[in-house]
Design a protein around this motif. Structure first.
Motif, PDB file in Angstrom:
ATOM      1  N   ARG A 178      39.077  32.223  38.801  1.00 32.31           N
ATOM      2  CA  ARG A 178      38.737  31.146  37.864  1.00 32.31           C
ATOM      3  C   ARG A 178      39.767  31.078  36.739  1.00 32.31           C
ATOM      4  NH1 ARG A 178      33.242  32.924  38.648  1.00 32.31           N
ATOM      5  NH2 ARG A 178      32.099  31.367  39.896  1.00 32.31           N
ATOM      6  N   ALA A 179      40.207  32.243  36.287  1.00 34.71           N
ATOM      7  CA  ALA A 179      41.237  32.259  35.244  1.00 34.71           C
ATOM      8  C   ALA A 179      42.536  31.648  35.753  1.00 34.71           C
ATOM      9  CB  ALA A 179      41.480  33.700  34.766  1.00 34.71           C
ATOM     10  N   ASP A 180      42.865  31.921  37.027  1.00 39.57           N
ATOM     11  CA  ASP A 180      44.063  31.314  37.619  1.00 39.57           C
ATOM     12  C   ASP A 180      43.943  29.792  37.652  1.00 39.57           C
ATOM     13  OD1 ASP A 180      45.140  33.797  38.006  1.00 39.57           O
ATOM     14  OD2 ASP A 180      44.566  33.943  40.123  1.00 39.57           O
ATOM     15  N   LEU A 181      42.766  29.286  38.030  1.00 36.99           N
ATOM     16  CA  LEU A 181      42.558  27.837  38.057  1.00 36.99           C
ATOM     17  C   LEU A 181      42.645  27.240  36.665  1.00 36.99           C
ATOM     18  CD1 LEU A 181      39.657  27.170  40.618  1.00 36.99           C
ATOM     19  CD2 LEU A 181      42.042  26.439  40.785  1.00 36.99           C
ATOM     20  N   ASP A 182      42.044  27.926  35.696  1.00 41.46           N
ATOM     21  CA  ASP A 182      42.109  27.443  34.312  1.00 41.46           C
ATOM     22  C   ASP A 182      43.561  27.391  33.832  1.00 41.46           C
ATOM     23  OD1 ASP A 182      39.382  27.213  34.266  1.00 41.46           O
ATOM     24  OD2 ASP A 182      39.037  29.115  33.247  1.00 41.46           O
ATOM     25  N   ALA A 183      44.336  28.398  34.231  1.00 43.57           N
ATOM     26  CA  ALA A 183      45.736  28.438  33.802  1.00 43.57           C
ATOM     27  C   ALA A 183      46.529  27.290  34.427  1.00 43.57           C
ATOM     28  CB  ALA A 183      46.364  29.781  34.186  1.00 43.57           C
ATOM     29  N   LEU A 184      46.152  26.875  35.648  1.00 43.01           N
ATOM     30  CA  LEU A 184      46.845  25.744  36.271  1.00 43.01           C
ATOM     31  C   LEU A 184      46.591  24.447  35.518  1.00 43.01           C
ATOM     32  CD1 LEU A 184      46.345  26.185  40.129  1.00 43.01           C
ATOM     33  CD2 LEU A 184      48.452  26.432  38.821  1.00 43.01           C
ATOM     34  N   GLY A 185      45.438  24.335  34.937  1.00 41.41           N
ATOM     35  CA  GLY A 185      45.070  23.091  34.268  1.00 41.41           C
ATOM     36  C   GLY A 185      44.237  22.255  35.206  1.00 41.41           C
ATOM     37  N   GLY A 186      42.941  22.335  35.071  1.00 47.63           N
ATOM     38  CA  GLY A 186      42.064  21.677  36.031  1.00 47.63           C
ATOM     39  C   GLY A 186      41.875  20.196  35.792  1.00 47.63           C
ATOM     40  N   ASP A 187      42.193  19.701  34.613  1.00 50.18           N
ATOM     41  CA  ASP A 187      41.989  18.292  34.280  1.00 50.18           C
ATOM     42  C   ASP A 187      43.284  17.510  34.538  1.00 50.18           C
ATOM     43  OD1 ASP A 187      42.277  16.148  31.852  1.00 50.18           O
ATOM     44  OD2 ASP A 187      40.234  16.223  32.660  1.00 50.18           O
TER      45      ASP A 187
ATOM     46  N   ARG B 106      44.374  14.592  33.528  1.00 53.59           N
ATOM     47  CA  ARG B 106      45.009  14.032  32.333  1.00 53.59           C
ATOM     48  C   ARG B 106      45.668  15.140  31.501  1.00 53.59           C
ATOM     49  NH1 ARG B 106      40.260  10.906  32.659  1.00 53.59           N
ATOM     50  NH2 ARG B 106      40.668   8.660  32.976  1.00 53.59           N
ATOM     51  N   ALA B 107      44.956  16.248  31.346  1.00 52.27           N
ATOM     52  CA  ALA B 107      45.521  17.351  30.572  1.00 52.27           C
ATOM     53  C   ALA B 107      46.777  17.885  31.247  1.00 52.27           C
ATOM     54  CB  ALA B 107      44.490  18.474  30.416  1.00 52.27           C
ATOM     55  N   ARG B 108      46.737  17.970  32.574  1.00 49.87           N
ATOM     56  CA  ARG B 108      47.905  18.454  33.308  1.00 49.87           C
ATOM     57  C   ARG B 108      49.073  17.486  33.158  1.00 49.87           C
ATOM     58  NH1 ARG B 108      45.319  19.216  37.368  1.00 49.87           N
ATOM     59  NH2 ARG B 108      45.915  17.481  38.719  1.00 49.87           N
ATOM     60  N   ALA B 109      48.817  16.175  33.211  1.00 46.99           N
ATOM     61  CA  ALA B 109      49.886  15.183  33.042  1.00 46.99           C
ATOM     62  C   ALA B 109      50.480  15.262  31.644  1.00 46.99           C
ATOM     63  CB  ALA B 109      49.334  13.780  33.310  1.00 46.99           C
ATOM     64  N   ARG B 110      49.602  15.431  30.655  1.00 45.28           N
ATOM     65  CA  ARG B 110      50.115  15.546  29.270  1.00 45.28           C
ATOM     66  C   ARG B 110      50.981  16.792  29.125  1.00 45.28           C
ATOM     67  NH1 ARG B 110      44.797  13.769  28.018  1.00 45.28           N
ATOM     68  NH2 ARG B 110      44.129  15.927  27.643  1.00 45.28           N
ATOM     69  N   GLU B 111      50.539  17.880  29.707  1.00 45.83           N
ATOM     70  CA  GLU B 111      51.311  19.114  29.596  1.00 45.83           C
ATOM     71  C   GLU B 111      52.660  18.970  30.289  1.00 45.83           C
ATOM     72  OE1 GLU B 111      51.015  23.951  30.432  1.00 45.83           O
ATOM     73  OE2 GLU B 111      49.388  22.622  31.091  1.00 45.83           O
ATOM     74  N   LEU B 112      52.662  18.320  31.479  1.00 43.84           N
ATOM     75  CA  LEU B 112      53.924  18.125  32.182  1.00 43.84           C
ATOM     76  C   LEU B 112      54.896  17.283  31.371  1.00 43.84           C
ATOM     77  CD1 LEU B 112      52.929  17.567  35.935  1.00 43.84           C
ATOM     78  CD2 LEU B 112      54.651  19.174  35.070  1.00 43.84           C
ATOM     79  N   ASP B 113      54.404  16.205  30.769  1.00 43.19           N
ATOM     80  CA  ASP B 113      55.265  15.356  29.942  1.00 43.19           C
ATOM     81  C   ASP B 113      55.877  16.148  28.800  1.00 43.19           C
ATOM     82  OD1 ASP B 113      54.874  13.167  31.511  1.00 43.19           O
ATOM     83  OD2 ASP B 113      53.367  12.229  30.210  1.00 43.19           O
ATOM     84  N   LEU B 114      55.049  16.943  28.141  1.00 40.63           N
ATOM     85  CA  LEU B 114      55.542  17.728  27.013  1.00 40.63           C
ATOM     86  C   LEU B 114      56.583  18.737  27.472  1.00 40.63           C
ATOM     87  CD1 LEU B 114      55.469  18.676  24.075  1.00 40.63           C
ATOM     88  CD2 LEU B 114      53.515  20.132  24.683  1.00 40.63           C
TER      89      LEU B 114
ATOM     90  N   GLY C  98      57.054  24.119  37.539  1.00 42.29           N
ATOM     91  CA  GLY C  98      56.917  24.329  38.979  1.00 42.29           C
ATOM     92  C   GLY C  98      55.464  24.575  39.369  1.00 42.29           C
ATOM     93  N   GLU C  99      54.744  25.365  38.544  1.00 41.76           N
ATOM     94  CA  GLU C  99      53.324  25.615  38.834  1.00 41.76           C
ATOM     95  C   GLU C  99      52.517  24.322  38.781  1.00 41.76           C
ATOM     96  OE1 GLU C  99      52.082  28.469  35.998  1.00 41.76           O
ATOM     97  OE2 GLU C  99      53.076  30.174  36.962  1.00 41.76           O
ATOM     98  N   LEU C 100      52.755  23.527  37.734  1.00 46.58           N
ATOM     99  CA  LEU C 100      51.986  22.297  37.575  1.00 46.58           C
ATOM    100  C   LEU C 100      52.321  21.280  38.659  1.00 46.58           C
ATOM    101  CD1 LEU C 100      52.147  21.932  33.692  1.00 46.58           C
ATOM    102  CD2 LEU C 100      50.139  22.506  35.056  1.00 46.58           C
ATOM    103  N   GLU C 101      53.606  21.204  39.029  1.00 48.68           N
ATOM    104  CA  GLU C 101      54.001  20.240  40.059  1.00 48.68           C
ATOM    105  C   GLU C 101      53.460  20.624  41.436  1.00 48.68           C
ATOM    106  OE1 GLU C 101      58.144  18.425  38.197  1.00 48.68           O
ATOM    107  OE2 GLU C 101      58.234  20.128  39.578  1.00 48.68           O
TER     108      GLU C 101
END
Length: 540
Positions: free
Chosen positions: A157-166, A168-176, A314-317
């Motif tokens: 679960r911690a691994d999934l949380d670290a990936l970014g489960g949302d 929109r949140a993941r897209a925002r993080e990638l942009d940043l 790379g993780e997020l993509e």
């Protein structure tokens, strides 16, 4: 085990020290002498409620200390101080501690059974653990498997949380992250020492005109006069042997000045007045300062941060692929946990009747022939200890409904139930204290209580407050608590009795008042029988 108990200004106890031995120790004395105060003292050492009303009249505070030691000789000293007014204080080995810390250590050393106690076996969690311990290796293995599986679940679960489960949140993080990486990449940091080099170059360019003038004038001074003057001084001393050293030094100075003149000329030729280059250097330095402000103390830190950003991108993509893999592992861990919990429930349900039956046998020996113990298992939310609530329920008499141990009305019945449980369960603190275990019984039942306490004392140090001679005689040691008038005040004293003094105390307990020849003979017989039984157990 408990080796020494020191009590000051607790109730009618002024200042009392008691030494204890291994095995079974009986604590006896007339009603009101203060036997229960020793149990109160131990209760305080194990985190019991601090009642200022127990402070001896006229004293500022009461103090209880207990010295414990394990089989290796390591000692622990617990202290509780309760003032007549104010908050109590706790100490562990002389260092201040919280009441909770004292209770945690005290619970690992002593368990109290009686009306005064915060008894460990009254807690449902302890009852569940006791059932598992009774069930043996099968329960232990199932619990280990369950705990491992649930730990794996938490990691996934911690691994999934670290990936970014949302999304929109993941897209925002990638942009940043991409913006940050671009900002660092655009800077093109090829040399982590670049700032030092730029600083030196800026210092040269920032005052180029003045540098040129200074270098030119220095060159002129050497070229226009210094070289000629030194050369002339050298000629004046030529071939004058007494001053040959001076001549040699002047030759060296002349050669150094000649070299310096050339270096000054080259340095002057290397100084360029370049306002555009100066502006570019200052702009570059500002750019690097801004990167360090955002991403690290040094340019090396900035480069390292860029590497971290690349990995995170790379993780997020690759989120979908990684998320599917992690989710698969999470489901496997969850299934393992459910299977282990189910196995543990089955083991518990199999062991519960066996535990209840073993305890019931001892309850019959303890003059509770109609008592029933039920080990109740109910479904509960899954935790690291399983998916069951385990509760020990007792009906002390025929026709009475079963109730949780915590709600048993009679202190004597509760103490005997605890004794029966302790005889069946091997997992317990090293020192066990029983108060009121013989309440409402006598004769053969009292002798049975003594025998069973002595059996328990083969595994633990057992202290028993008792009114029955049959119980006291079964003990390897006996402490008599007495009260006396001292300077117009009642005080409690305690002493270990042996020989004639022990016979006299047992005789008093048997006769009710004073002594009698028949009571003394009975007391001697009780001691003889108990000693024979201990010898038989030792030889066995």
């Amino acid at each position: 085990m408990l080796y020494e108990l020191h009590v000051v200004d607790l109730g009618i106890v002024a200042d009392l020290s008691v030494l204890f031995e291994a095995g079974l120790t009986a604590i006896t004395g007339e009603t009101g002498a203060g036997k229960t105060l020793l149990v109160e003292a131990l209760d305080l050492l194990t985190g019991g409620r601090a009642d200022p009303g127990l402070v001896r009249r006229g004293a500022a505070e009461m103090r209880v200390e207990g010295r414990f030691a394990d089989g290796m000789g390591s000692e622990t000293i617990l202290t509780r101080v309760v003032p007549a007014v104010g908050r109590s204080r706790a100490y562990i080995d002389g260092k201040l501690a919280t009441a909770a810390e004292l209770a945690a250590i005290g619970a690992s050393l002593v368990d109290l059974h009686g009306q005064h106690a915060n008894q460990s076996l009254l807690a449902t969690a302890a009852q569940r653990d006791a059932l598992d311990h009774f069930a043996g290796e099968s329960a232990r293995a199932a619990r280990i498997e369950l705990q491992d599986a649930r730990a794996e679940e938490r990691r996934r679960r911690a691994d999934l949380d670290a990936l970014g489960g949302d999304d929109r949140a993941r897209a925002r993080e990638l942009d940043l992250l991409r913006f940050q990486l671009d900002e660092i990449a655009v800077a093109g940091i090829d040399d982590i020492d670049e700032e030092g080099n730029l600083e030196a170059e800026e210092a040269l360019l920032a005052d180029a005109t003045a540098h040129l003038e200074a270098l030119g004038r220095a060159y002129e001074r050497i070229e226009g006069g210094a070289l000629d003057a030194v050369g002339e001084a050298e000629s004046l001393l030529h071939d004058r042997r007494p001053f040959a050293d001076f001549e040699a030094r002047l030759q060296a100075v002349h050669a150094e000045l000649a070299d310096l003149r050339i270096e000054l000329r080259h340095a002057r030729e290397g100084v360029v007045v370049d306002p555009e280059r100066l502006a570019a250097i200052r702009e570059r330095r500002q750019q690097l300062r801004e990167l360090r402000r955002k991403y690290g103390e040094t340019l090396g830190d900035v480069v390292g941060y860029a590497d971290d950003v690349r990995r995170r991108i790379g993780e997020l993509e690759s989120y979908e692929t990684r998320a599917l893999t992690i989710d698969h592992e999470l489901r496997k861990a969850g299934a393992r946990a459910q299977a282990a919990a189910s196995t543990l429930t089955s083991v518990r349900r199999g062991a519960a009747p066996e535990l209840a039956g073993a305890v019931a046998e001892h309850l019959r020996e303890l003059a509770m022939p109609d008592a029933t113990l039920v080990v109740d298992i109910q479904p509960a939310e899954l935790t690291d200890t399983g998916a069951d609530d385990v509760t020990f329920l007792l009906s002390a008499n025929a026709g009475e409904p079963v109730r949780s141990l915590a709600k048993v009305a009679s202190g004597g019945e509760l103490s005997r139930a605890m004794l029966a449980l302790r005889l069946v369960l091997s997992d317990a603190p090293p020192t066990l204290v029983f108060d009121e275990v013989d309440a409402g019984i006598g004769g053969e039942a009292g002798a049975a209580v003594g025998r069973l306490l002595a059996d328990l004392a083969r595994r633990h140090q057992v202290l028993c407050v008792t009114h029955l001679a049959q119980v006291a005689a079964a003990a390897g040691a006996q402490i008599v608590v007495d009260k006396q008038d001292l300077d117009g005040r009642t005080v409690t004293l305690a002493s270990t009795v042996t020989g004639d003094r022990r016979l006299a105390e047992l005789s008093r307990m048997l006769a009710g008042v004073g002594e009698s020849a028949s009571a003394r003979r009975h007391a001697a017989e009780l001691l003889h029988v108990a000693a024979q039984r201990r010898d038989t157990l030792v030889r066995g």
